[in-house]
Design an enzyme around this catalytic site. Structure first.
Site, short mmCIF file in Angstrom:
data_model
loop_
_atom_site.label_atom_id
_atom_site.label_comp_id
_atom_site.label_asym_id
_atom_site.label_seq_id
_atom_site.Cartn_x
_atom_site.Cartn_y
_atom_site.Cartn_z
N GLU A 1 -4.81 -2.62 4.73
CA GLU A 1 -4.44 -3.20 6.03
C GLU A 1 -5.60 -3.92 6.70
O GLU A 1 -5.41 -4.62 7.70
CB GLU A 1 -3.96 -2.09 6.98
CG GLU A 1 -2.63 -1.46 6.62
CD GLU A 1 -2.76 -0.26 5.68
OE1 GLU A 1 -3.74 -0.22 4.91
OE2 GLU A 1 -1.89 0.62 5.71
N THR B 1 0.85 -1.19 0.00
CA THR B 1 0.00 0.00 0.00
C THR B 1 0.88 1.23 0.00
O THR B 1 1.90 1.28 0.68
CB THR B 1 -0.95 0.04 1.21
OG1 THR B 1 -1.58 1.30 1.25
CG2 THR B 1 -0.23 -0.20 2.53
N TRP C 1 -10.89 21.96 12.58
CA TRP C 1 -10.83 21.23 11.31
C TRP C 1 -12.11 21.41 10.50
O TRP C 1 -13.20 21.60 11.03
CB TRP C 1 -10.52 19.76 11.53
CG TRP C 1 -11.60 19.02 12.23
CD1 TRP C 1 -11.73 18.89 13.57
CD2 TRP C 1 -12.71 18.40 11.63
NE1 TRP C 1 -12.87 18.21 13.84
CE2 TRP C 1 -13.49 17.88 12.67
CE3 TRP C 1 -13.12 18.21 10.32
CZ2 TRP C 1 -14.67 17.20 12.44
CZ3 TRP C 1 -14.30 17.53 10.08
CH2 TRP C 1 -15.05 17.03 11.14
N LYS D 1 -7.14 22.55 8.41
CA LYS D 1 -7.15 23.07 9.79
C LYS D 1 -7.21 24.59 9.72
O LYS D 1 -6.23 25.24 9.39
CB LYS D 1 -5.88 22.63 10.52
CG LYS D 1 -6.06 21.36 11.34
CD LYS D 1 -6.45 21.67 12.79
CE LYS D 1 -7.15 20.53 13.48
NZ LYS D 1 -6.36 19.69 14.32
P1 AMP Z 1 -6.17 1.70 0.44
O1 AMP Z 1 -5.41 0.92 1.43
O2 AMP Z 1 -5.37 2.16 -0.72
O3 AMP Z 1 -7.40 1.00 0.00
O4 AMP Z 1 -6.64 3.05 1.15
C1 AMP Z 1 -7.36 3.03 2.35
C2 AMP Z 1 -7.87 4.41 2.62
O5 AMP Z 1 -8.87 4.77 1.67
C3 AMP Z 1 -8.56 4.57 3.95
O6 AMP Z 1 -7.65 4.75 5.00
C4 AMP Z 1 -9.42 5.81 3.70
O7 AMP Z 1 -8.66 6.99 3.84
C5 AMP Z 1 -9.81 5.64 2.26
N1 AMP Z 1 -11.16 5.05 2.18
C6 AMP Z 1 -11.48 3.78 1.97
N2 AMP Z 1 -12.82 3.62 1.92
C7 AMP Z 1 -13.36 4.84 2.13
C8 AMP Z 1 -14.68 5.36 2.22
N3 AMP Z 1 -15.74 4.59 2.03
N4 AMP Z 1 -14.84 6.67 2.47
C9 AMP Z 1 -13.77 7.50 2.64
N5 AMP Z 1 -12.50 7.07 2.56
C10 AMP Z 1 -12.29 5.76 2.31
#
Ligand code: AMP
Length: 540
Positions: free
Chosen positions: A326, A181, A440, A435
């Site tokens: 993760e 990731t 925020w 911020k």
């Molecule tokens: P990844 O590991 O590349 O899938 O990224 C994970 C990140 O995507 C999370 O920590 C969030 O910041 C974002 N994310 C995943 N699902 C959502 C969702 N439904 N709404 C907002 N952010 C999301």
């Protein structure tokens, strides 16, 4: 104590054997240049067993990494089965990364064998000179062409060996797969899934209050198989017996919509940008979408307007989910509970735009700056943390981010609220926060509202430096083609004004041709921030 239950391991060989016995004639269909090709589960699993034998003959030992650089197709599924079931570790490479990044990841994971699509050979050629760990390369002939010297041909390789018997007693805590990731700072980080985490995740996906995957489903698997374990859908489909449809390398909205119509697909999943791109194509085949029942959307925030468009135009509920590489990835999923039976449409629609409630197997909490857990009141905002049966406990061979794993909790870097019913709502990522004067502002909330404007195609809100308030929000907006040049900053601000506090209103609105996207289709705010780092906000 005596009289206990049997201790059958939760491993993928057991899941695969179930698929073979109970769903032998269910199918895997892949889009090809001139139509589709279809194989049954039994055929796919038999081919996977042969691939496993071939990999063993190439010297792949237990726990060694076998990488894939492939589109979503049948052979990729065969690797998804073969590699973990033989006791090795499947490492899916993100084909949208730069060659240098792929090379770093291959070296870091110490990949020994790579399975590459012939259509991606030009990419692999740029990676290969930069890696030393890879001993063998296997080429999948997804496009025609002569044999590539120094490589093995996938079909030739599996044709000349006997199928492997998978060990049903494979320890459940053994590594099964890994994914890198780029979500955190520094180098990409490796997340290692175990057999147990994959099986439990598949069971959770199939729960009725979750994605309700069932034998009667036909699932189109659009989420790239290199991203976050393909959302766990390949294993869940094998387990439940849902027919699988793969788009191959044809990730084009019209093709996807065509497949959904022709194959009578019942369910699909994708990031919001894909759902957004697919809507118009689905509208064109609306009359043939009778089977389509539900869509799963996650990866970034699902704008309420997009969800409503799917419901109004196609009568389809989009299930909003949150997760991370993760977390295998499913963490929370949004369905209204019985407590909301009498709630009004507007409340339910607002709720459906939240990221939903944690599944059994995952616990979530929000933690404030002081490090204390915050109440589930729908107002308190803190960092989201998660732990559970399919949540990473650390990164592979990397202890550069101790701040991510604290007291058994994964610190997600997301900022959220949780309400009294357990519905979690992401406000931002810590690094995307605006911020202003120490308070925020939720960029996601503002983006969702702007995207509800009928003339807006996409919008992203970023923080821009401000002499008095430290940071203020800047809205970057893509107008729909028919509204280009007509849509104004004033219209956007007036559209927002009734919905948010005055100090949340963006200080400026810029119109851009497109919002830059990451390799998995999310808004790339890093790039936007770079683009607008010297943007001077109007002083008034
Ligand atoms: P990844 O590991 O590349 O899938 O990224 C994970 C990140 O995507 C999370 O920590 C969030 O910041 C974002 N994310 C995943 N699902 C959502 C969702 N439904 N709404 C907002 N952010 C999301």
């Amino acid at each position: 104590m005596q009289g206990l239950m049997q201790d059958v391991p939760l491993n993928l060989p057991t899941l695969v054997r179930h698929a073979e016995r109970l769903h032998p004639r269910k199918t895997v269909t892949t889009k090809t240049a001139d139509g589709v090709k279809t194989a049954t589960f039994v055929e796919v699993i038999d081919r996977s067993r042969r691939l496993a034998t071939a990999l063993r003959e190439l010297g792949v030992n237990d726990d060694e990494r076998v990488a894939t650089l492939c589109w979503n197709h049948q052979e990729h599924l065969e690797a998804y089965i073969a590699v973990p079931c033989m006791g090795a570790v499947l490492h899916t490479l993100n084909l949208r990364l730069f060659p240098d990044d792929i090379a770093y990841i291959v070296q870091h994971a110490d990949d020994k064998v790579v399975i590459v699509d012939r259509s991606l050979w030009p990419l692999w050629e740029k990676v290969a000179p930069k890696v030393t760990s890879v001993r063998q390369v296997i080429v999948v002939g997804d496009v025609p062409g002569p044999k590539i010297p120094g490589t093995h041909d996938y079909e030739e390789l599996i044709a000349r060996v006997e199928p492997m018997d998978y060990a049903l007693d494979l320890p459940e805590r053994q590594a099964a797969a890994m994914c890198y990731t780029s979500g955190t700072t520094g180098h990409p980080k490796g997340v290692v899934y175990s057999h147990r985490s994959n099986v439990l995740h598949s069971l959770a996906l199939s729960l009725v209050d979750c994605f309700a995957l069932a034998e009667t489903d036909v699932a189109i698997l659009i989420v790239p198989m290199f991203h976050a374990n393909a959302w766990g859908l390949p294993y869940a489909c094998l387990m439940t017996g849902a027919d699988i449809v793969y788009p191959g390398r044809f990730m084009v909205p019209d093709v996807l919509a065509g497949l959904i119509a022709e194959r009578r697909v019942t369910c699909a999943g994708g990031v919001p940008t894909i759902l957004q791109a697919m809507l118009a194509s689905l509208m064109k085949v609306k009359a043939q979408l009778g089977a389509l029942d539900r869509l799963l959307c996650g990866g970034s925030a699902l704008p309420e307007a997009l969800q409503q468009a799917y419901r109004k135009e196609l009568g389809i509920h989009v299930l909003h989910a949150w997760g991370m590489t993760e977390t295998s990835p499913l963490g929370t999923l949004c369905r209204p509970t019985s407590a909301l039976r009498n709630a009004g449409d507007e409340d339910v629609s607002r709720l459906r735009a939240s990221q939903g409630r944690p599944l059994f197997g995952i616990e979530i909490r929000i933690v404030g700056d002081s490090g204390l857990e915050l109440p589930w009141d729908g107002r308190s905002v803190g960092e989201l943390q998660a732990r559970g049966n399919w949540v990473a406990s650390s990164y592979y061979n990397d202890d550069s981010s101790p701040e991510k794993f604290k007291d058994g909790w994964l610190c997600t870097g997301d900022v959220a609220t949780i309400d009294a019913h357990g519905y979690m709502r992401i406000a931002d990522r810590t690094k995307d926060l605006v911020k202003s004067g120490g308070e925020w502002i939720s960029s996601i909330a503002i983006e969702g509202l702007i995207m509800a404007h009928p003339d807006v195609a996409e919008a992203a809100v970023i923080a821009v430096a401000h002499p008095k308030w430290d940071e203020r929000p800047l809205a970057c907006v893509v107008a729909k083609p028919e509204a280009k040049g007509r849509l104004t900053k004033g219209q956007i601000i007036e559209h927002l004004r009734p919905h948010i506090a005055k100090w949340w209103l963006p200080d400026d609105v810029v119109f851009v041709d497109q919002i830059p996207k990451t390799s998995v289709g999310k808004f790339d705010k890093k790039v936007l921030r770079g683009q607008f780092k010297d943007h001077v906000l109007p002083t008034e």
